[in-house]
Write a protein that holds these residues in place. Structure first.
Motif, PDB file in Angstrom:
ATOM      1  N   ASP A  91       0.834  -1.206   0.000  1.00  0.00           N
ATOM      2  CA  ASP A  91       0.000   0.000   0.000  1.00  0.00           C
ATOM      3  C   ASP A  91       0.867   1.255   0.000  1.00  0.00           C
ATOM      4  O   ASP A  91       0.560   2.240  -0.694  1.00  0.00           O
ATOM      5  CB  ASP A  91      -0.921   0.011   1.229  1.00  0.00           C
ATOM      6  CG  ASP A  91      -1.976  -1.086   1.180  1.00  0.00           C
ATOM      7  OD1 ASP A  91      -2.211  -1.625   0.071  1.00  0.00           O
ATOM      8  OD2 ASP A  91      -2.550  -1.407   2.241  1.00  0.00           O
ATOM      9  N   LEU A  92       1.934   1.225   0.802  1.00  0.00           N
ATOM     10  CA  LEU A  92       2.823   2.379   0.870  1.00  0.00           C
ATOM     11  C   LEU A  92       3.494   2.638  -0.480  1.00  0.00           C
ATOM     12  O   LEU A  92       3.610   3.784  -0.917  1.00  0.00           O
ATOM     13  CB  LEU A  92       3.885   2.144   1.948  1.00  0.00           C
ATOM     14  CG  LEU A  92       4.888   3.274   2.202  1.00  0.00           C
ATOM     15  CD1 LEU A  92       4.178   4.558   2.595  1.00  0.00           C
ATOM     16  CD2 LEU A  92       5.881   2.869   3.287  1.00  0.00           C
ATOM     17  N   ASN A  93       3.906   1.570  -1.123  1.00  0.00           N
ATOM     18  CA  ASN A  93       4.516   1.722  -2.447  1.00  0.00           C
ATOM     19  C   ASN A  93       3.524   2.318  -3.442  1.00  0.00           C
ATOM     20  O   ASN A  93       3.892   3.147  -4.291  1.00  0.00           O
ATOM     21  CB  ASN A  93       5.015   0.367  -2.946  1.00  0.00           C
ATOM     22  CG  ASN A  93       6.189  -0.152  -2.126  1.00  0.00           C
ATOM     23  OD1 ASN A  93       6.865   0.616  -1.452  1.00  0.00           O
ATOM     24  ND2 ASN A  93       6.421  -1.451  -2.184  1.00  0.00           N
ATOM     25  N   ASP A  94       2.251   1.891  -3.337  1.00  0.00           N
ATOM     26  CA  ASP A  94       1.220   2.443  -4.232  1.00  0.00           C
ATOM     27  C   ASP A  94       1.023   3.933  -3.968  1.00  0.00           C
ATOM     28  O   ASP A  94       0.869   4.734  -4.911  1.00  0.00           O
ATOM     29  CB  ASP A  94      -0.106   1.697  -4.022  1.00  0.00           C
ATOM     30  CG  ASP A  94      -0.057   0.273  -4.555  1.00  0.00           C
ATOM     31  OD1 ASP A  94       0.848  -0.020  -5.374  1.00  0.00           O
ATOM     32  OD2 ASP A  94      -0.909  -0.549  -4.157  1.00  0.00           O
ATOM     33  N   LEU A  95       0.998   4.313  -2.660  1.00  0.00           N
ATOM     34  CA  LEU A  95       0.827   5.730  -2.316  1.00  0.00           C
ATOM     35  C   LEU A  95       1.985   6.561  -2.843  1.00  0.00           C
ATOM     36  O   LEU A  95       1.804   7.660  -3.378  1.00  0.00           O
ATOM     37  CB  LEU A  95       0.707   5.889  -0.803  1.00  0.00           C
ATOM     38  CG  LEU A  95      -0.596   5.399  -0.157  1.00  0.00           C
ATOM     39  CD1 LEU A  95      -0.470   5.397   1.359  1.00  0.00           C
ATOM     40  CD2 LEU A  95      -1.773   6.273  -0.599  1.00  0.00           C
ATOM     41  N   ARG A  96       3.180   6.050  -2.680  1.00  0.00           N
ATOM     42  CA  ARG A  96       4.347   6.773  -3.184  1.00  0.00           C
ATOM     43  C   ARG A  96       4.330   6.856  -4.705  1.00  0.00           C
ATOM     44  O   ARG A  96       4.723   7.851  -5.304  1.00  0.00           O
ATOM     45  CB  ARG A  96       5.623   6.071  -2.721  1.00  0.00           C
ATOM     46  CG  ARG A  96       5.953   6.340  -1.260  1.00  0.00           C
ATOM     47  CD  ARG A  96       7.135   5.520  -0.796  1.00  0.00           C
ATOM     48  NE  ARG A  96       7.610   5.937   0.517  1.00  0.00           N
ATOM     49  CZ  ARG A  96       8.412   5.220   1.287  1.00  0.00           C
ATOM     50  NH1 ARG A  96       8.823   4.026   0.871  1.00  0.00           N
ATOM     51  NH2 ARG A  96       8.792   5.664   2.461  1.00  0.00           N
ATOM     52  N   GLY A  97       3.858   5.768  -5.317  1.00  0.00           N
ATOM     53  CA  GLY A  97       3.743   5.782  -6.778  1.00  0.00           C
ATOM     54  C   GLY A  97       2.758   6.833  -7.246  1.00  0.00           C
ATOM     55  O   GLY A  97       2.985   7.521  -8.249  1.00  0.00           O
ATOM     56  N   GLY A  98       1.639   6.983  -6.512  1.00  0.00           N
ATOM     57  CA  GLY A  98       0.662   8.001  -6.867  1.00  0.00           C
ATOM     58  C   GLY A  98       1.218   9.393  -6.718  1.00  0.00           C
ATOM     59  O   GLY A  98       0.963  10.280  -7.550  1.00  0.00           O
ATOM     60  N   LEU A  99       2.006   9.607  -5.676  1.00  0.00           N
ATOM     61  CA  LEU A  99       2.611  10.921  -5.483  1.00  0.00           C
ATOM     62  C   LEU A  99       3.645  11.192  -6.583  1.00  0.00           C
ATOM     63  O   LEU A  99       3.789  12.324  -7.050  1.00  0.00           O
ATOM     64  CB  LEU A  99       3.278  10.980  -4.110  1.00  0.00           C
ATOM     65  CG  LEU A  99       3.506  12.380  -3.515  1.00  0.00           C
ATOM     66  CD1 LEU A  99       2.214  13.162  -3.448  1.00  0.00           C
ATOM     67  CD2 LEU A  99       4.122  12.266  -2.137  1.00  0.00           C
ATOM     68  N   GLY A 100       4.329  10.134  -6.992  1.00  0.00           N
ATOM     69  CA  GLY A 100       5.279  10.290  -8.092  1.00  0.00           C
ATOM     70  C   GLY A 100       4.574  10.666  -9.380  1.00  0.00           C
ATOM     71  O   GLY A 100       5.098  11.454 -10.181  1.00  0.00           O
ATOM     72  N   SER A 101       3.358  10.132  -9.569  1.00  0.00           N
ATOM     73  CA  SER A 101       2.592  10.479 -10.765  1.00  0.00           C
ATOM     74  C   SER A 101       2.220  11.955 -10.754  1.00  0.00           C
ATOM     75  O   SER A 101       2.222  12.638 -11.792  1.00  0.00           O
ATOM     76  CB  SER A 101       1.319   9.628 -10.834  1.00  0.00           C
ATOM     77  OG  SER A 101       1.647   8.254 -10.945  1.00  0.00           O
ATOM     78  N   MET A 102       1.883  12.449  -9.553  1.00  0.00           N
ATOM     79  CA  MET A 102       1.591  13.885  -9.442  1.00  0.00           C
ATOM     80  C   MET A 102       2.803  14.711  -9.841  1.00  0.00           C
ATOM     81  O   MET A 102       2.706  15.729 -10.540  1.00  0.00           O
ATOM     82  CB  MET A 102       1.207  14.238  -7.994  1.00  0.00           C
ATOM     83  CG  MET A 102      -0.128  13.742  -7.524  1.00  0.00           C
ATOM     84  SD  MET A 102      -0.443  14.377  -5.854  1.00  0.00           S
ATOM     85  CE  MET A 102      -1.446  13.053  -5.196  1.00  0.00           C
ATOM     86  N   ALA A 103       3.973  14.290  -9.359  1.00  0.00           N
ATOM     87  CA  ALA A 103       5.198  15.035  -9.679  1.00  0.00           C
ATOM     88  C   ALA A 103       5.467  15.025 -11.178  1.00  0.00           C
ATOM     89  O   ALA A 103       5.866  16.048 -11.761  1.00  0.00           O
ATOM     90  CB  ALA A 103       6.374  14.406  -8.932  1.00  0.00           C
ATOM     91  N   SER A 104       5.223  13.889 -11.814  1.00  0.00           N
ATOM     92  CA  SER A 104       5.439  13.800 -13.256  1.00  0.00           C
ATOM     93  C   SER A 104       4.509  14.743 -13.994  1.00  0.00           C
ATOM     94  O   SER A 104       4.901  15.425 -14.951  1.00  0.00           O
ATOM     95  CB  SER A 104       5.213  12.359 -13.733  1.00  0.00           C
ATOM     96  OG  SER A 104       6.137  11.480 -13.133  1.00  0.00           O
ATOM     97  N   ALA A 105       3.242  14.786 -13.533  1.00  0.00           N
ATOM     98  CA  ALA A 105       2.269  15.676 -14.188  1.00  0.00           C
ATOM     99  C   ALA A 105       2.675  17.137 -14.024  1.00  0.00           C
ATOM    100  O   ALA A 105       2.578  17.943 -14.953  1.00  0.00           O
ATOM    101  CB  ALA A 105       0.886  15.430 -13.595  1.00  0.00           C
ATOM    102  N   GLN A 106       3.153  17.476 -12.812  1.00  0.00           N
ATOM    103  CA  GLN A 106       3.587  18.847 -12.579  1.00  0.00           C
ATOM    104  C   GLN A 106       4.792  19.203 -13.457  1.00  0.00           C
ATOM    105  O   GLN A 106       4.902  20.316 -13.961  1.00  0.00           O
ATOM    106  CB  GLN A 106       3.942  19.047 -11.100  1.00  0.00           C
ATOM    107  CG  GLN A 106       2.724  19.129 -10.188  1.00  0.00           C
ATOM    108  CD  GLN A 106       3.124  19.453  -8.764  1.00  0.00           C
ATOM    109  OE1 GLN A 106       4.302  19.592  -8.455  1.00  0.00           O
ATOM    110  NE2 GLN A 106       2.129  19.577  -7.888  1.00  0.00           N
ATOM    111  N   TYR A 107       5.668  18.242 -13.594  1.00  0.00           N
ATOM    112  CA  TYR A 107       6.865  18.495 -14.402  1.00  0.00           C
ATOM    113  C   TYR A 107       6.484  18.784 -15.850  1.00  0.00           C
ATOM    114  O   TYR A 107       7.009  19.697 -16.493  1.00  0.00           O
ATOM    115  CB  TYR A 107       7.802  17.290 -14.336  1.00  0.00           C
ATOM    116  CG  TYR A 107       9.052  17.463 -15.167  1.00  0.00           C
ATOM    117  CD1 TYR A 107      10.102  18.252 -14.711  1.00  0.00           C
ATOM    118  CD2 TYR A 107       9.157  16.847 -16.403  1.00  0.00           C
ATOM    119  CE1 TYR A 107      11.243  18.429 -15.472  1.00  0.00           C
ATOM    120  CE2 TYR A 107      10.290  17.016 -17.182  1.00  0.00           C
ATOM    121  CZ  TYR A 107      11.340  17.803 -16.707  1.00  0.00           C
ATOM    122  OH  TYR A 107      12.468  17.964 -17.470  1.00  0.00           O
TER     123      TYR A 107
END
Length: 344
Positions: A91-107
């Motif tokens: 679950d933690l890995n999924d949450l971190r993955g979701g936050l990484g997706s946000m960062a990619s979108a912002q980039y």
């Protein structure tokens, strides 16, 4: 004129020789006494000593059973905790993955928020403690960070709990080994004593036990006690079906039993889970102090340390797994120090 000479004193050499001779005689006498065979204990003396050793072995058996039960519970709890940790990490890995997706979108839309970029390279706890950082994050990002923080804390707690239980398990396994060794030691001593008996003496002891058991069975089955009903009746019936099964320490069926192994197995057949050890069973149901108030199917507890248990069979008899070398059978309630009954 009379002569007044001193009596002639024995020479030092003669005294030494006499002393050495006397010492040798004492030593030979002592050796002869030690070498002389001691009187062989009688059949009844051997049986008494063996019965005492079996009782001590059963005390150790119930402690062994308690340690074994604790070990089984700890292993199950540790397994559940480890499963939770594994799922939590996913679950933690999924949450971190979701936050990484946000960062990619912002980039892709103009660069990563400085606070989010900082988080992705370190621990989110550092930023949640800084209000200035929270001000720079979107509501969605803040919520994601809080979920990650909560998950990390839960995982840390579960890992610590699992670590503590693993230490407890190691101690329990050590205790289990000691109790097993103690039981085996007592049984070994008993067997050595039995080996001193002749075949005829062993047969005589076995015949006495069989006669006593048959007499108890006739008394129990011919008694006027109230028949067992309900859960106790079903459990008692299950125990009756195992008459003749051998006593084996640590065994709880279906082909061999120790005392609490028989009672716990029998109640399990009736759909009732009771504790494994006699001491725990003694505290499980409703206590019955007087023998006159016992009903068929009640548990009966013996000895001051509560290390033996059986079923009340009516008419002053119990049905139980007695000891090593004996089978499940009926026996007089007066053969052991009665403490109280327990109604499940």
């Amino acid at each position: 004129m009379a002569s007044h000479r001193r009596p002639k004193q024995p020479s030092r050499t003669r005294v030494t020789v006499l002393t050495a001779t006397a010492a040798a005689a004492v030593a030979l006498t002592s050796q002869a006494a030690q070498a002389a065979p001691s009187a062989k204990p009688s059949k009844d003396e051997v049986k008494s000593k063996v019965d005492k050793l079996y009782e001590e072995a059963e005390k150790a058996t119930e402690k062994y059973n308690g340690a074994k039960e604790k070990q089984d519970k700890l292993e199950k709890q540790i397994g559940n905790l480890q499963d939770k940790v594994a799922r939590g990490q996913d679950d933690l890995n999924d949450l971190r993955g979701g936050l990484g997706s946000m960062a990619s979108a912002q980039y892709r839309t103009g660069g990563i928020d400085p606070s989010l970029q900082l988080f992705l390279s370190a621990d989110p706890d550092d930023y949640l403690d800084k209000a200035s950082t929270l001000d720079q994050l979107s509501g969605q990002q803040v919520e994601a960070l809080k979920k990650i923080q909560e998950k990390q804390r839960a995982l840390s707690q579960q890992r610590q709990e699992a670590s503590d239980k693993l230490k407890d398990l190691a101690d329990t396994r050590t205790e289990l080994g000691k109790k097993k060794k103690e039981v085996q030691g007592k049984l070994g001593e008993a067997q050595k004593l039995l080996n001193t008996l002749t075949a005829q003496e062993k047969a005589a002891i076995a015949a006495d036990d069989q006669r006593a058991s048959r007499a108890s069975e006739r008394s129990a089955l011919g008694g006027s006690g109230k028949p067992a009903t309900g859960r106790a009746g079903s459990a008692y019936g299950a125990a009756q079906s195992k008459i003749g099964s051998p006593y084996v320490y640590g065994a709880s069926g279906p082909s061999s039993f120790d005392c609490s192994g028989l009672t716990s197995w029998a109640f399990a057949q009736a759909g009732v889970q009771i504790p494994r050890t006699s001491q725990a069973q003694a505290s499980y149901g409703t206590r019955i102090a007087s023998q006159s108030d016992l009903q068929v199917g009640d548990l009966v507890i013996f000895y001051s340390d509560l290390h033996h248990v059986g079923f009340y069979a009516g008419n002053g008899q119990v049905l139980h797994a007695p000891r090593t070398g004996a089978n499940v059978r009926y026996e007089s309630i007066n053969n052991m120090p009665y403490q109280f009954g327990v109604r499940i």
